[in-house]
Design an enzyme around this catalytic site. Structure first.
Site, PDB file in Angstrom:
ATOM      1  N   HIS A  14       0.853  -1.188   0.000  1.00 22.44           N
ATOM      2  CA  HIS A  14       0.000   0.000   0.000  1.00 22.44           C
ATOM      3  C   HIS A  14       0.887   1.236   0.000  1.00 22.44           C
ATOM      4  O   HIS A  14       2.106   1.143   0.103  1.00 22.44           O
ATOM      5  CB  HIS A  14      -0.969   0.005   1.188  1.00 22.44           C
ATOM      6  CG  HIS A  14      -0.332   0.183   2.519  1.00 22.44           C
ATOM      7  ND1 HIS A  14      -1.014   0.661   3.620  1.00 22.44           N
ATOM      8  CD2 HIS A  14       0.922  -0.044   2.965  1.00 22.44           C
ATOM      9  CE1 HIS A  14      -0.209   0.717   4.663  1.00 22.44           C
ATOM     10  NE2 HIS A  14       0.962   0.283   4.298  1.00 22.44           N
ATOM     11  N   CYS A  23       6.077   6.142   4.441  1.00 19.83           N
ATOM     12  CA  CYS A  23       4.927   5.327   4.020  1.00 19.83           C
ATOM     13  C   CYS A  23       4.112   5.955   2.898  1.00 19.83           C
ATOM     14  O   CYS A  23       3.133   5.377   2.439  1.00 19.83           O
ATOM     15  CB  CYS A  23       4.038   4.995   5.221  1.00 19.83           C
ATOM     16  SG  CYS A  23       4.853   3.876   6.379  1.00 19.83           S
ATOM     17  N   HIS A  27       4.949   0.329  -0.470  1.00 22.92           N
ATOM     18  CA  HIS A  27       5.737  -0.619   0.328  1.00 22.92           C
ATOM     19  C   HIS A  27       4.834  -1.760   0.753  1.00 22.92           C
ATOM     20  O   HIS A  27       3.608  -1.643   0.702  1.00 22.92           O
ATOM     21  CB  HIS A  27       6.353   0.082   1.544  1.00 22.92           C
ATOM     22  CG  HIS A  27       5.341   0.645   2.491  1.00 22.92           C
ATOM     23  ND1 HIS A  27       4.603   1.785   2.215  1.00 22.92           N
ATOM     24  CD2 HIS A  27       4.908   0.192   3.692  1.00 22.92           C
ATOM     25  CE1 HIS A  27       3.782   2.026   3.226  1.00 22.92           C
ATOM     26  NE2 HIS A  27       3.935   1.063   4.136  1.00 22.92           N
ATOM     27  N   HIS A  29       3.836  -5.273   3.359  1.00 16.70           N
ATOM     28  CA  HIS A  29       3.834  -5.820   4.714  1.00 16.70           C
ATOM     29  C   HIS A  29       3.471  -7.294   4.679  1.00 16.70           C
ATOM     30  O   HIS A  29       2.699  -7.734   3.823  1.00 16.70           O
ATOM     31  CB  HIS A  29       2.799  -5.105   5.601  1.00 16.70           C
ATOM     32  CG  HIS A  29       3.093  -3.665   5.839  1.00 16.70           C
ATOM     33  ND1 HIS A  29       4.108  -3.236   6.647  1.00 16.70           N
ATOM     34  CD2 HIS A  29       2.500  -2.549   5.354  1.00 16.70           C
ATOM     35  CE1 HIS A  29       4.132  -1.912   6.667  1.00 16.70           C
ATOM     36  NE2 HIS A  29       3.152  -1.466   5.875  1.00 16.70           N
ATOM     37  N   HIS A  73      -1.605 -10.522  -1.467  1.00 17.00           N
ATOM     38  CA  HIS A  73      -0.795 -10.226  -2.645  1.00 17.00           C
ATOM     39  C   HIS A  73      -1.457  -9.179  -3.550  1.00 17.00           C
ATOM     40  O   HIS A  73      -1.476  -9.314  -4.774  1.00 17.00           O
ATOM     41  CB  HIS A  73      -0.442 -11.500  -3.418  1.00 17.00           C
ATOM     42  CG  HIS A  73       0.658 -12.260  -2.754  1.00 17.00           C
ATOM     43  ND1 HIS A  73       0.430 -13.099  -1.695  1.00 17.00           N
ATOM     44  CD2 HIS A  73       1.981 -12.269  -2.979  1.00 17.00           C
ATOM     45  CE1 HIS A  73       1.578 -13.618  -1.299  1.00 17.00           C
ATOM     46  NE2 HIS A  73       2.540 -13.125  -2.053  1.00 17.00           N
ATOM     47  N   GLU A 133       1.423  -5.063  11.467  1.00 13.80           N
ATOM     48  CA  GLU A 133       1.960  -4.557  10.207  1.00 13.80           C
ATOM     49  C   GLU A 133       3.446  -4.892  10.069  1.00 13.80           C
ATOM     50  O   GLU A 133       3.921  -5.226   8.994  1.00 13.80           O
ATOM     51  CB  GLU A 133       1.752  -3.044  10.161  1.00 13.80           C
ATOM     52  CG  GLU A 133       1.476  -2.523   8.791  1.00 13.80           C
ATOM     53  CD  GLU A 133       1.253  -1.028   8.779  1.00 13.80           C
ATOM     54  OE1 GLU A 133       0.167  -0.621   8.354  1.00 13.80           O
ATOM     55  OE2 GLU A 133       2.171  -0.270   9.149  1.00 13.80           O
TER      56      GLU A 133
END
Length: 144
Positions: A14, A23, A27, A29, A73, A133
């Site tokens: 996201h 952020c 990137h 998680h 994904h 996260e």
């Protein structure tokens, strides 16, 4: 009252539009989602699920359909991403999930709670969610 927790994992990327830190960039998680429900065990010897609040298999089915299969994904994008970015993302990536909110852990948990609550049996209530996260950062949602 009894509380049952099942843990789920999914991978997603996201970006936080307009954010003033790292952020704001795309990137990913490795999310960990802890789902806790509450209720009283079924008290019916004729019911194959006698003694259970909810069958873990049933809870797994609900969360996988509503959350894991949907978000795993994927690239999650909120409404404030530039139209050019959205167009490029949809062109270049197979699984883009557009959400009507900034895709922070907090907002995702609000969304997840609504998705899960509507699918639970009448006698079972969603008690809490915890979305991890990173290995040392997580957000929680509680029924309060």
């Amino acid at each position: 009252m009894f509380y049952l927790t099942k843990i789920f994992h999914f991978e997603a990327a996201h970006a936080l539009a307009g954010y003033d830190g790292k952020c704001r960039n795309v990137h990913g998680h490795s999310y960990g989602l802890h789902v806790t429900v509450k209720g009283m065990p079924i008290n019916d010897k004729k019911n194959p699920k006698n003694g259970m609040v909810i069958d873990y298999h049933d809870l797994k089915h609900i969360v996988n359909e509503e959350i894991v299969d949907y978000f795993d994904h994927s690239l999650i994008i909120g409404p404030d991403m530039s139209p050019d970015f959205v167009e490029i993302a949809k062109r270049d990536f197979e699984k883009v999930v557009e959400v009507p909110y900034q895709p922070t852990s907090e907002n995702m948990l609000g969304d997840f709670s609504e998705r899960i609550k509507k699918r639970l049996p009448e006698n079972v209530r969603l008690y809490s969610l915890m979305l991890q996260e990173t290995r040392d950062s997580f957000a929680e949602w509680r029924e309060e």
